[in-house]
Design a protein around this motif. Structure first.
Motif, mmCIF file in Angstrom:
data_model
loop_
_atom_site.group_PDB
_atom_site.id
_atom_site.type_symbol
_atom_site.label_atom_id
_atom_site.label_comp_id
_atom_site.label_asym_id
_atom_site.label_seq_id
_atom_site.Cartn_x
_atom_site.Cartn_y
_atom_site.Cartn_z
ATOM 1 N N LEU A 97 0.984 -1.241 0.051
ATOM 2 C CA LEU A 97 -0.102 -0.039 0.082
ATOM 3 C C LEU A 97 1.039 1.362 0.095
ATOM 4 N N ASN A 98 2.332 1.136 0.497
ATOM 5 C CA ASN A 98 2.997 2.391 0.455
ATOM 6 C C ASN A 98 4.208 2.160 -0.577
ATOM 7 N N ASP A 99 3.867 1.387 -1.890
ATOM 8 C CA ASP A 99 4.505 1.427 -2.851
ATOM 9 C C ASP A 99 6.093 1.079 -2.725
ATOM 10 N N ASP A 100 6.203 0.076 -1.611
ATOM 11 C CA ASP A 100 7.695 -0.634 -1.510
ATOM 12 C C ASP A 100 7.291 -1.984 -1.749
ATOM 13 N N LEU A 101 7.425 -1.964 -3.262
ATOM 14 C CA LEU A 101 7.073 -3.112 -3.905
ATOM 15 C C LEU A 101 8.077 -4.524 -3.595
ATOM 16 N N ILE A 102 9.506 -4.196 -3.570
ATOM 17 C CA ILE A 102 10.263 -5.027 -3.774
ATOM 18 C C ILE A 102 10.298 -5.769 -2.228
ATOM 19 N N ASN A 103 10.202 -5.027 -1.241
ATOM 20 C CA ASN A 103 10.146 -5.585 0.309
ATOM 21 C C ASN A 103 8.836 -6.070 0.500
ATOM 22 N N ALA A 104 7.814 -5.797 -0.052
ATOM 23 C CA ALA A 104 6.409 -6.533 -0.092
ATOM 24 C C ALA A 104 6.345 -7.754 -0.582
#
Length: 728
Positions: A676-683
């Motif tokens: 949701l916070n646009d941290d795609l890699i860590n997500a």
């Protein structure tokens, strides 16, 4: 002459008996058994019809107006008399709360009808009753046109005053808008009546003025707050982003470019998933309206608690604080238009179990657990519903909504899995199970229940109770009045008028056990550091919530209160009780976190701290070792404190490696937060780690979908950048 008078008397007495009987019966039925909005609404419908028709009969019989006025007083008084008599034998809730609705809705409806009948009789020479019925139909039809063509589910009407649109919002009050509207109603009809009586204007001019005034009011009703047009909604939600399959309307002063990008990606992700899974999709772009919050959605749309779709308009209405949970469900409703029927493009006979069951089945997510898993456990522990009855009429609304949605969704999923989407589409459109599946609904229901009996029971009795030991609005005591009182008490609490709030909360508890009232008192006493009063309150009322989901929430509060009153020994026992019973994984995690804080002599400080200090304490606690039980609390605190997600990630100084399903669930929730916070890699990294340790977990399907979504987001991350840049 005596026969005519005798017949009129019989007619009048019959009507009085009819009204008395209707009033008495309504006070025995769910929802109308409390003297309030629904009781007034039904009487308004009856009064609007009777008020005009009986007056036209009076005029035809050449009876004096004085007789009609006496009759009117009796008709209007009888429901109140019945309410008072019934109240002598049982509680009908607040008389004055119901009386306010009765006056504003029912009483005014009667006199509007009277004035309308007088206007009709004065203007037209014959067919008075037919013309009156025609006017009744026209007035009743206007709200239907508004709901069909406009982005709203509420409506204002001269007949019933106001209708909120859904039954899920329990808080329903007499508002200034409604009072002004009813004043305008009575002024409009009474004003033209007086003009006619005094012969101040010619009939043709009068008819023209009457119609033009009504049309102008309806034309400007959106500006006055009595309807919501698309033009009005676009003025409220000024920004828009257009994607391949959507036109998304939102307020860019509340939803920033990062948030709208993630929201748009979610829209397109679910569209692709639904299209591939169902084999069909809408032909035109879907309009998605995202309100800033639930209260704004209530004002302009009508429903505060529920997000809603209108398949016939190809539109969904969601809010910033709820879209993540409801988007896929509402989009499924839009897809269902492809298999729906009629001008509303819904299921046969507007069957709510079919409509909601289809959306639930395709969403297949009940608090991140698949439907069949939850349904099998609910069935095993006695939370059962008659499937045939559920899919008949409006029985869907009789029981607690969570249970109705669950079984409607699980049964629908069973039908689709076993017979295919094409066969189910026939059932959805026709309601004929024999034609769709070659079996009766009884046979299908029996097969489905056998399927549930043969399914593994993966939830405990406590977990099932936590989800389903609740009541529908039809089963609650005084739901409208209590919701109104709670709203008033909460306002006093926010204004720090604690004594006034306290009186209202206790008055609610005197009527029935109410979780919101008791937590309101707990919050009130906590603000004043009156911990021993919280302890006494829970000792007195806690057992009233036994066998309800609220019992476990209150046990956690009881344990916290024990800590604040220097009774850590009993507090520890309660925390361990919650861990052992595990009614919900989040309650288990909160209990484990508190025990860890207790070991470090930090729990009392933590419980009394503000959000900033709580966050700091948890950050420090995780410096020694990663405390998985703290992560969800840290996410919640970071959101409230508006701490960037990357700062939260950086606070963990060692890798987050799950060892078992509970830790996998925590990483799954952390992944959702990061996405949701646009941290795609860590997500994606966290969802991948969670997936490895979730095999056999009740959350496996949701964790798997989260991993797939992360991959899709990474592949499609930049498709909206140019469009979003144009919005700035």
């Amino acid at each position: 002459m005596s026969i005519k008078i005798f017949n009129i008397k019989i007619f009048i007495y019959s009507l009085l008996i009819f009204i008395a009987a209707i009033s008495f019966v309504l006070l025995q039925l769910p929802l109308t058994s409390t003297f309030g909005y629904e009781f007034a609404l039904i009487h308004a419908l009856i009064f609007f019809f009777l008020g005009g028709i009986t007056n036209l009969i009076r005029i035809k019989k050449q009876l004096p107006l004085k007789i009609y006025l006496k009759f009117s007083i009796l008709i209007l008084a009888i429901p109140l008399i019945i309410v008072i008599i019934v109240s002598l034998f049982r509680d009908i809730c607040s008389f004055w709360f119901g009386f306010s609705f009765y006056i504003i809705i029912s009483f005014i409806a009667f006199w509007i009808s009277f004035f309308l009948s007088e206007i009709i009789h004065s203007i037209f020479n014959k067919y008075h009753k037919s013309i009156f019925l025609f006017c009744f139909i026209v007035l009743a039809s206007i709200p239907l046109f508004e709901i069909y063509f406009n982005p709203q589910v509420y409506f204002f009407s001269p007949i019933i005053g106001y209708f909120p649109g859904t039954i899920y919002d329990e808080d329903l009050n007499i508002t200034i808008s409604l009072i002004v509207y009813r004043i305008l109603n009575i002024t409009y009809f009474a004003g033209f009546y007086l003009l006619i009586r005094r012969n101040l204007i010619e009939k043709k001019i009068l008819i023209t003025l009457f119609l033009i005034t009504g049309v102008l009011f309806h034309w400007f009703s959106s500006d006055l707050g009595y309807s919501t047009t698309h033009k009005k909604l676009n003025e409220i939600l000024k920004a828009r982003i257009e994607t391949k399959n959507f036109i998304i309307h939102y307020d860019n002063s509340v939803i920033d470019s990062v948030a709208i990008k993630i929201i748009a990606l979610n829209h397109e992700y679910f569209f692709e998933r639904l299209s591939s899974g169902l084999g069909f999709s809408p032909k035109e772009k879907i309009n998605s309206f995202i309100f800033n919050n639930a209260p704004q959605k209530k004002i302009y749309f009508g429903s505060e608690q529920a997000d809603i779709a209108k398949p016939w308009l190809n539109e969904i209405y969601i809010s910033k604080d709820s879209w993540e949970k409801t988007l896929k469900h509402e989009l499924t409703h839009i897809f269902s238009a492809e298999i729906g029927k009629g001008i509303f493009r819904l299921a046969d006979s507007f069957n709510p179990a079919l409509i909601e069951g289809f959306a639930e089945a395709i969403d297949n997510n009940y608090d991140d657990i698949d439907l069949h898993t939850v349904a099998a456990s609910a069935f095993h522990y006695g939370y059962k519903i008659d499937i045939k009855e559920l899919f008949s009429g409006l029985n869907f609304f009789k029981t607690f909504s969570g249970l109705s949605y669950l079984y409607a969704g699980s049964f629908t999923k069973y039908l689709i899995d076993n017979y295919g989407i094409k066969s189910f589409s026939i059932f959805y459109k026709t309601g004929n199970s024999q034609k769709a599946f070659g079996k009766s609904i009884d046979r299908l229901a029996t097969d489905y229940l056998e399927f549930l009996k043969g399914s593994p029971v993966l939830l405990s009795a406590e977990q099932t109770e936590y989800y389903f030991a609740r009541q529908s609005i039809f089963q609650k005591d005084c739901p409208r009045q209590i919701a109104s009182d709670l709203n008033e008490a909460d306002k006093f609490f926010i204004e720090k008028k604690y004594s006034k709030a306290e009186i209202i909360y206790y008055s609610i508890l005197e009527k029935s056990p109410n979780y919101s009232a008791i937590t309101g008192l707990i919050n009130l006493y906590f603000e004043q550091k009156k911990y021993f009063q919280i302890k006494s309150l829970l000792e007195k009322h806690l057992n009233n919530f036994n066998r309800t989901p609220y019992f476990f929430n209150l046990k956690l509060l009881e344990a916290d209160t024990r800590v604040l009153t220097e009774d850590e020994t009993n507090a520890l026992q309660i925390y361990n009780f919650l861990i052992d019973k595990n009614p919900h994984i989040k309650l288990k995690l909160l209990s484990e976190l508190r025990i860890e804080l207790m070991k470090n002599n930090l729990l009392k400080t933590y419980l009394e701290a503000n959000d900033s200090l709580k966050y700091k304490l948890l950050i420090d606690l995780n410096r020694k070792k990663i405390l998985t039980s703290s992560i969800l609390s840290m996410i919640s605190l970071a959101e409230r404190l508006k701490i960037p997600s990357n700062k939260l990630v950086e606070s963990f100084h060692s890798p987050l490696i799950p060892q078992y399903y509970q830790e996998a669930y925590v990483l799954f929730m952390f992944s959702k937060y990061l996405l949701l916070n646009d941290d795609l890699i860590n997500a994606r990294k966290l969802s991948s780690l969670a997936l490895r340790k979730s095999s056999g977990s009740i959350y496996y399907i949701s964790i798997q979908e989260q991993f797939e979504k992360c991959n899709w987001f990474i592949r499609n991350h930049n498709i909206f950048d140019k469009k979003i840049e144009e919005q700035k």
